[in-house]
Write an enzyme that holds these catalytic residues in place. Sequence first.
Site, PDB file in Angstrom:
ATOM      1  CB  CYS A   1      -0.943   0.012   1.202  1.00  0.00           C
ATOM      2  SG  CYS A   1      -0.107  -0.027   2.802  1.00  0.00           S
TER       3      CYS A   1
ATOM      4  N   GLY B   1     -12.746  -6.622   5.617  1.00  0.00           N
ATOM      5  CA  GLY B   1     -11.587  -7.170   4.929  1.00  0.00           C
ATOM      6  C   GLY B   1     -10.920  -8.222   5.791  1.00  0.00           C
TER       7      GLY B   1
END
Length: 453
Positions: free
Chosen positions: A50, A189
């Site tokens: 990320c 998630g």
Amino acid sequence: MSLLAVGVSHQNAPVALLEQFAMGTDDTVKALHELVGTDHVSEAIVLATCNRVEVFAEVERFHGGVTEVSRVLARQAGATVEELSPYVTVHYEEQAVTHLFTVAAGLDSMVVGETQVLGQLRNAYALAREEGTVGRALHPVAQRALRVGKRVHSETGIDRAGASLVSVSLDRAEDRIGPLAGRPVLVVGAGSMGALAATTLARRGASVTVSSRTPEHAQRLATAVEGRAAELSALPEELAAADVLVTCTGARGLVVVTDVVAAAMAGRQHRPLVVIDLALPRDVDPGVAALPGVHVVDLALLQGERTAGGGHAASPVAADDVAAAHALIEAETALLRAERQAAAVAPTVSALRSQAAEVVDAELLRLSSRLPGLDARARHEVARTVRRVVDKLLHEPTVRVKELASAPGGVDYADALRALFGLGIDAEVGPERTNLAEAVTVDPDELGSGGMS
């Protein structure tokens, strides 16, 4: 052949650009094969997190390697190389090794000292191995990087402040609403980041609910943290009850839209909601941050704190620990450099000895034809003597070239040996000044800073 590192990271690229680089496994596999299918890249590992997308590659030529890797990265981002170039960093040979080791140790992370990147690098290496894009050059470099990362975390005190992004984000939530112990928290998630978030929340005493596009994954994670699972379709109801939302899916589109959060806030009786979005690309609609009572913590916010704080977000690592980590990296880099340079001169030493053996064999054959009556014992003794003389003459230069190879510029001695003895081995191609008219401009002499302009 030489090691090249090319990529973009949170250090100089905005989150909006990093979002364009979001890569799933299929994307990474495609990029790996595209890279090794080019003319100058023979091996490649793609580290996509990320906070960064970086390619570590073994290349034939510096110029060609930078060009081809930059084109693959630009294609992935849906941009031109010219648009991408202000944010790209390039490291070559020893600087590339040092950079990889620094990344593995968590010293280049948004939160200095975090350990998650080490697991991400391990996964990137494993995927490259499965796809056959790493070979004799990158295997030892990647394996050494994983070892360095482990050593830094076990032999220095960097872990004492090496919080993950999850921990820092939850600290921001506690700054806003107080301790999380006993509070309802929704984690959307159930991948690696979701598992890290749920585990960290459970350690802080929160009441964890897990939701995922795959209910089985949500249930498994919820059981592991002694929480409960919820269907993703129940997001509005779960948001109405939660004090904190942590979302970290791999979805390409928005998962949490403004209307859903607005509806949930209407029934909360002015209770604040902290939304933590750790996904890239983002899961949460930017409009959510404008809703009354909602506080959003996302990667852009953490990146801003890193910049304002002089490099890293909320990472009070002692200077001595950082220095110790860098010293370890420097030592490991020097050791790997010596090994790589010794390997680089090995073909020269082998070729020299092979050439000498051929000369000896030819002269002994000539002697045999000129002195056919020489008995076998004398013939054997002459052959032994000639070979011993040649071995003694070659011993010093071959030993010395191996020793000198471990020093900076050591491969130059192998070049001299090749020239002096007329060995037919192509010299290693070093970095040349690069002016990529169609791509980026890089001067290898400036690569110590890792910058590209």
